[in-house]
Motif scaffolding. Structure first.
Motif, PDB file in Angstrom:
ATOM      1  N   GLY A  93      21.583  32.654  30.754  1.00 15.56           N
ATOM      2  CA  GLY A  93      22.421  33.386  29.817  1.00 15.56           C
ATOM      3  C   GLY A  93      22.590  34.856  30.204  1.00 15.56           C
ATOM      4  N   HIS A  94      21.636  35.385  30.951  1.00 14.39           N
ATOM      5  CA  HIS A  94      21.786  36.764  31.411  1.00 14.39           C
ATOM      6  C   HIS A  94      22.832  36.843  32.523  1.00 14.39           C
ATOM      7  CE1 HIS A  94      17.488  38.140  29.970  1.00 14.39           C
ATOM      8  NE2 HIS A  94      18.140  37.438  29.057  1.00 14.39           N
ATOM      9  N   VAL A  95      22.828  35.862  33.384  1.00 14.65           N
ATOM     10  CA  VAL A  95      23.868  35.849  34.423  1.00 14.65           C
ATOM     11  C   VAL A  95      25.244  35.848  33.757  1.00 14.65           C
ATOM     12  CG1 VAL A  95      24.751  34.680  36.482  1.00 14.65           C
ATOM     13  CG2 VAL A  95      22.319  34.487  35.923  1.00 14.65           C
ATOM     14  N   GLU A  96      25.364  35.039  32.725  1.00 15.17           N
ATOM     15  CA  GLU A  96      26.636  34.941  32.006  1.00 15.17           C
ATOM     16  C   GLU A  96      27.047  36.288  31.382  1.00 15.17           C
ATOM     17  OE1 GLU A  96      26.498  32.655  28.353  1.00 15.17           O
ATOM     18  OE2 GLU A  96      28.324  31.574  28.945  1.00 15.17           O
ATOM     19  N   MET A  97      26.087  36.964  30.799  1.00 15.93           N
ATOM     20  CA  MET A  97      26.389  38.274  30.198  1.00 15.93           C
ATOM     21  C   MET A  97      26.897  39.251  31.258  1.00 15.93           C
ATOM     22  SD  MET A  97      23.028  38.759  27.762  1.00 15.93           S
ATOM     23  CE  MET A  97      23.308  40.522  27.501  1.00 15.93           C
ATOM     24  N   LEU A  98      26.208  39.263  32.392  1.00 14.38           N
ATOM     25  CA  LEU A  98      26.575  40.208  33.445  1.00 14.38           C
ATOM     26  C   LEU A  98      27.931  39.869  34.046  1.00 14.38           C
ATOM     27  CD1 LEU A  98      23.033  40.474  34.970  1.00 14.38           C
ATOM     28  CD2 LEU A  98      24.378  42.440  34.189  1.00 14.38           C
ATOM     29  N   ALA A  99      28.188  38.584  34.233  1.00 16.38           N
ATOM     30  CA  ALA A  99      29.486  38.184  34.785  1.00 16.38           C
ATOM     31  C   ALA A  99      30.601  38.603  33.829  1.00 16.38           C
ATOM     32  CB  ALA A  99      29.515  36.678  35.026  1.00 16.38           C
ATOM     33  N   THR A 100      30.347  38.469  32.554  1.00 20.62           N
ATOM     34  CA  THR A 100      31.323  38.905  31.558  1.00 20.62           C
ATOM     35  C   THR A 100      31.515  40.419  31.618  1.00 20.62           C
ATOM     36  OG1 THR A 100      30.653  37.065  30.140  1.00 20.62           O
ATOM     37  CG2 THR A 100      31.861  38.855  29.090  1.00 20.62           C
ATOM     38  N   ALA A 101      30.429  41.143  31.759  1.00 18.37           N
ATOM     39  CA  ALA A 101      30.508  42.608  31.835  1.00 18.37           C
ATOM     40  C   ALA A 101      31.320  43.048  33.053  1.00 18.37           C
ATOM     41  CB  ALA A 101      29.104  43.206  31.873  1.00 18.37           C
ATOM     42  N   VAL A 102      31.153  42.358  34.153  1.00 16.48           N
ATOM     43  CA  VAL A 102      31.925  42.713  35.351  1.00 16.48           C
ATOM     44  C   VAL A 102      33.408  42.497  35.088  1.00 16.48           C
ATOM     45  CG1 VAL A 102      32.454  41.997  37.721  1.00 16.48           C
ATOM     46  CG2 VAL A 102      30.080  42.361  37.025  1.00 16.48           C
ATOM     47  N   ALA A 103      33.761  41.343  34.535  1.00 17.71           N
ATOM     48  CA  ALA A 103      35.175  41.050  34.280  1.00 17.71           C
ATOM     49  C   ALA A 103      35.784  42.081  33.332  1.00 17.71           C
ATOM     50  CB  ALA A 103      35.326  39.636  33.714  1.00 17.71           C
ATOM     51  N   LEU A 104      35.020  42.485  32.331  1.00 16.69           N
ATOM     52  CA  LEU A 104      35.545  43.474  31.380  1.00 16.69           C
ATOM     53  C   LEU A 104      35.705  44.848  32.036  1.00 16.69           C
ATOM     54  CD1 LEU A 104      33.557  42.445  28.161  1.00 16.69           C
ATOM     55  CD2 LEU A 104      36.010  42.081  28.619  1.00 16.69           C
ATOM     56  N   ASN A 105      34.806  45.207  32.909  1.00 15.70           N
ATOM     57  CA  ASN A 105      34.920  46.500  33.588  1.00 15.70           C
ATOM     58  C   ASN A 105      36.072  46.541  34.583  1.00 15.70           C
ATOM     59  OD1 ASN A 105      32.956  48.739  33.016  1.00 15.70           O
ATOM     60  ND2 ASN A 105      31.538  46.999  33.028  1.00 15.70           N
ATOM     61  N   LEU A 106      36.579  45.365  34.941  1.00 19.16           N
ATOM     62  CA  LEU A 106      37.681  45.321  35.910  1.00 19.16           C
ATOM     63  C   LEU A 106      39.042  45.190  35.240  1.00 19.16           C
ATOM     64  CD1 LEU A 106      35.983  43.013  38.546  1.00 19.16           C
ATOM     65  CD2 LEU A 106      36.623  45.392  38.902  1.00 19.16           C
ATOM     66  N   GLU A 107      39.056  45.194  33.930  1.00 16.53           N
ATOM     67  CA  GLU A 107      40.298  44.869  33.212  1.00 16.53           C
ATOM     68  C   GLU A 107      41.476  45.757  33.600  1.00 16.53           C
ATOM     69  OE1 GLU A 107      40.373  42.863  29.448  1.00 16.53           O
ATOM     70  OE2 GLU A 107      39.705  41.602  31.106  1.00 16.53           O
ATOM     71  N   LYS A 108      41.228  47.026  33.870  1.00 12.72           N
ATOM     72  CA  LYS A 108      42.362  47.912  34.148  1.00 12.72           C
ATOM     73  C   LYS A 108      42.352  48.428  35.583  1.00 12.72           C
ATOM     74  CE  LYS A 108      42.850  49.376  29.381  1.00 12.72           C
ATOM     75  NZ  LYS A 108      43.090  50.512  28.492  1.00 12.72           N
TER      76      LYS A 108
END
Lengths: 285, 285, 285, 285, 285, 285
Positions: free
Chosen positions: D69-84
């Motif tokens: 579940g931590h991997v999932e959180m981090l992968a989500t954080a990366v995608a959100l930081n790349l949004e723009k």
């Protein structure tokens, strides 16, 4: 986030432990056709999935989670196949009922020679995330492009080579328990091949998805070179006819033809090496 | 065996050399979506092709040979984009008309920071077989399974991620010459996607090829688990409906359904560690 | 066995720490042209050296041990160049006198962007055994063949690319201390190039060592194909004349000539796929 | 086997997306100190756990599942930081409110230079299993030795370097959401350090577990060399005093002392190269 | 800087050369539990050591230098074990007194099958920096974090898996010389385990060092989640009691408890794919 | 760009297929001494060649193209050697006339144990781009420095280790067809060694090319340390005399001498760890 159940997805039984089969099974764990690969590939595709619907993200999560259970089954199978493996090269270190020595007619030493040595030296008779030659799994094999159709083809490719591997393992196996486990895994690979192809169908099939990515305005690509087969035989002979040499293209957007390939560009000219580039003086113009 | 022509497959021109674009192009050379990969993949599939006809072997050779010329084009494009790159971190080492510094509004130093340093330190301003982060190409990515249909899906996957990459490079590019080169490569990727799908169609389409490998007697696989979608949500909620949850399967050989996944196996039981296995005494039964 | 002295082989001073130069120096530590490589290559050649004299083994040990001290100098230089590197992407995290930000005219954030992030995230501002892109050193680059002459050429190659790298670093550097350190290392590379070539001369030069391995009876190799240059141009044009197209060979054992290459073999014929090999049925003869 | 919940373990919010921070977060996903590593390490330790009790196997499964579940959180954080994040090197490709360009005062082009290019070129603005330099995770870093105490120390090491990394990310971050996520992860690393040390305490602490493996009869090891510190300074100077130079050993089974190291063996003598070994004739005795 | 003595640290004798044992020994050279790893790990930790005292830097240098001598011993042992290994697959290529063929009852060919082929093909019967499966050592395994306590745990982990490996080699060995060499190495691993734990004790033990890094103000970490064990069983069953489920924490700074894990976050929402991102049009919206 | 001819460069015949020899041949395909390496090395050197003449670029293209045909020959040889390899570990899976089992006196199972398992499991009895232990070829081994003389030495090194390998394969082989193929390849390696040395001669030999790079003004390197052999023996004993210890240097630009090595630098002093660097508090000054 995630939860586990101690019980296995499907029964894993080994009547006649065989360290050589343990080595083979490693390919299904840490090989490029293996289960860690599909598990992680589906997870990363899910975690990066963008689009108006979460439907595909969810589907990927369902199946990635299923695959995690397959890794567990295989790791268990490896450990069980190693239960009676020899640990010594000494003469007295006789194999204790292990299939390897028996079937090969050899000694414990003989069995060790064919084993992955890391099963003995590094893991204490257990699985590890490497392939059947002991090469560790390299996560560059997780294909997740951000393009849904491309990813689906990556998944079909993974499940196709995966089922090919599972069938080869089934054919190589001699233990009834292992054959049972594999006949289940082969079935799941069948479903997974279907599943990713079903997404492509749902997206509109060849016409709806090709060429991938379909969001690039196709008029911007070179219109003279997008549906012709390049023939590169030295003697200029024509290639054998096939579905790809004439007739309508698969996506219905062009006509196949054959082109005898030849250079359209020039001999490239690079500038001379610069004085400060640590080339030989002979290269500096 | 092989022959070469000094001239390039297609013109490669760079008006405004840009070391950052040189870095990007490396992904198309030594990335997993790149041209070395497809070139070598098609060659190894060809060299191992077995079957009653040499038709597919030949087709693979035609296209592998074509791809070799794409690697050459890209390597040339990298060298040209590096022609004016800076070589020094010193203030006086001003960028000499290079786009990077101009467009970024920065100094030569700024441009170096964004470049692949190995372009400067290891190659003397030329391409090398690594990706856009400098990670060398690892030939484990050459997929060639010995199963023709599996290999075709691997190839469609490669050309799909390849065209996705080429489009991204096209969108990122600012130089007319580079856009021209890429609009040619995008077109060739379109054809190559078609071509491998055409083989699958010629082999009988979904019905003729699935499940891959189709040479395994399908009655041997687990008949209860080959066309049902496993739902693994913790709360047991049903997955959204899709082409893969009900109706006839893609290969026409089954019916899709949904199965709420649960353990069919037991908690695994491994034997205790052996006295000579270098486990802790606490583990030795 | 080995001993150390706390003091460095040669002074390592950094007046103006520069995190970007720290990144560059990593290529000389963990790059394929770097010092770990030569250190370990000479050690493994020494430890496997076979022959009637221990002279070459000893020479290799002297120089391998010297190279270990070079790795130490470079690792120290990296740590010193990182002394004032920024640790935060926040605006207030201004660079504290670090050259990167000053020379590039940018902020602390700007400097981080060009740094190896692992210097900040993984090592706490110190060297690690990876190259200037952060790719870890892979010890497959330790060439030690068991053939003394082959190994000497591997060593000349290593010291040649090594000195090329050191010169590029010297040209890129702006700090007097770093230039001083590098002018020492460049000198040592000069000596090491000489040294391995001196072994070849002592072994009898080209005539005494070629073709490598010289212990294979040369009459067993194909006498028609050992001194002719194969021309592979598609149009059959003759290659430009060079030292290698005519005249006596370098080892004095043959005459150079040019051969227009053509196939001497047949189209290969592989057997059909076997029924149990998980090929598609279409491939099974 | 496994189940998932669509919801994340802990909230992941990004107010000010930052592609450079996305790059940094990759170290926590695919770095050697990252979450894929601990997740898989605990799984493989669990799947190979042998011993009279399943207690440790179960504990490992609980925590491995948590880490997923931590991997999932981090992968989500990366995608959100790349949004723009920007997609084009062209001047007009201005950054759209992304922090990178704003804080660095630079253009969209500037931001791309500092990004992982594969975020743009390979993933379509999403996470992938590689570190902050783009080096793919290599599963040789999954340490699972079959010895419970050794594995616990591997785990403490992993969680210690993991918390060091998380703290560095926290210090580098500027976004409140990211700091919140990391302050949770830092806390979990605290617990996990405790947890593996608690197992060692439960096994009897230093006396009960050391030397690892404790199942090897200690009288078989060299009794003269198991509790003395070897000093290897060239000048024979004594090392500074420390807990390890005198007094009772940590396991209470010996007394520390200092030994000025010197060779106990001879100069090694290898046989000459054999005639058929492809050495140079000069090496063949 | 460094010095060498031609003589070995400890005697290395092989009475009955065994190419299979040569293969096993490679794990102690180039395996992740091997001596190159610890040697280089201690060196890089030393070269990056920061702090008010040079005491730990010096200690690391003493032991790193010692380990270099262990690599040398093992490389010598491999070469000696390969002295009589066969070089030919031909029937007449009978094994010349080599243990492998004798003990296995097989031919020279049989022995080659179990050997690392690179011992024959690449090194001319000598060691190389790879593990027992021939996988080259990858220096990403050099753990040096810049945090002294974290590094000490990495070192304890390395020496624990290292001694486990050495014991397994000892148990597998049949040659008295090899057993003697290994009983020395096992003893050194005992000392090295002690030594790194002694540093931790000197730093204040659990209370003085935990949680690592102890320089992060612990009040900044999530106070609700730093000492509770997360239970992730699907059925919500409580985990077995252990030292980590209740009572004071190991560092004395908290109380252990159990938490039935559940999502605290939401289902993540990523933005749609952008038009220029080479996604499928179906994802853009 | 490129063209192919279906026919092979030279005949490849296998009378007695041998899966173990197939494994050995893989080293010549995907080993560091193998043919993919030289093929790609010459291509990348050609594509980056800078200088006033295209002569060397062209020569490299001729030979790179030739080498591609060698990869093809070897891949074919591997497939032919695998034609009768066993696919099953079951007792009834008897080897069908394959040499391995016959010569080794063993069963089909025995033969599988010595094979690369990926030949069976991953490729369906065909070659793949990996070495004789199954380790994939890593393209970091493509040496192309941008300095012509350095590259030529890299090429001599490659062809020297290449011919050493080919001779070892020749000596190990038992099949007349394989010996014939190899006696051709050995001859080509002879020519290629000559060819790169001929370039060096044409560039002016040792005097004209050394030290590499010769474009660095030699007066800038440390004049006291460029022609002296550093002796690093602990006891300060003088090294044996050799061509490199006295007399004129190989390039005629210096005089060799011996220097008893000693530290010229100081003990390095690094700054203390910073408060925000996640070191232990004990390290923060």
């Amino acid at each position: 986030m995630f939860y586990f159940d101690k019980r296995l997805q499907y029964p894993v039984k080994v009547e006649n432990p065989d360290p050589i089969f343990a080595r083979m099974l490693q390919q299904a764990i840490g090989g490029i056709e293996g289960e860690i690969r599909v598990c992680m590939q589906y997870f990363f595709q899910a975690w990066g999935a963008r689009g108006p619907t979460t439907k595909y993200r969810d589907m990927l999560l369902h199946t990635a989670t299923e695959e995690m259970g397959h890794v567990e089954m295989l790791a268990t199978a490896v450990a069980l196949n190693l239960e009676k493996a020899p640990t010594s090269l000494q003469e007295e270190g006789a194999a204790d009922g292990v299939v390897g020595a028996v079937m090969g007619g050899g000694s414990a030493r003989h069995t060790i020679e064919g084993m992955l040595h890391r099963h003995l030296l590094s893991t204490g008779m257990a699985a590890f995330p490497a392939n059947c030659e002991g090469v560790p799994f390299d996560m560059s094999h997780i294909y997740a492009s951000g393009n849904l159709a491309a990813d689906m083809y990556c998944n079909v490719a993974a499940e196709s080579t995966g089922r090919v591997l599972a069938v080869r393992l089934y054919n190589a196996a001699h233990d009834a328990g292992m054959k049972d486990m594999l006949h289940f895994m082969i079935a799941r690979d069948t479903m997974h091949q279907q599943q990713w192809l079903a997404v492509l169908e749902e997206m509109g099939g060849h016409e709806g998805t090709l060429p991938i990515p379909n969001s690039f305005p196709q008029e911007k690509e070179d219109q003279k070179n997008n549906y012709n087969f390049y023939a590169t035989a030295h003697d200029g002979s024509a290639p054998a006819e096939g579905r790809w040499t004439s007739g309508p293209s698969i996506d219905g957007k062009g006509q196949f033809s054959v082109f005898q390939n030849k250079p359209m560009g020039e001999e490239p000219v690079l500038g001379p090496a610069r004085p400060d580039s640590a080339a030989e003086t002979q290269q500096i113009g």
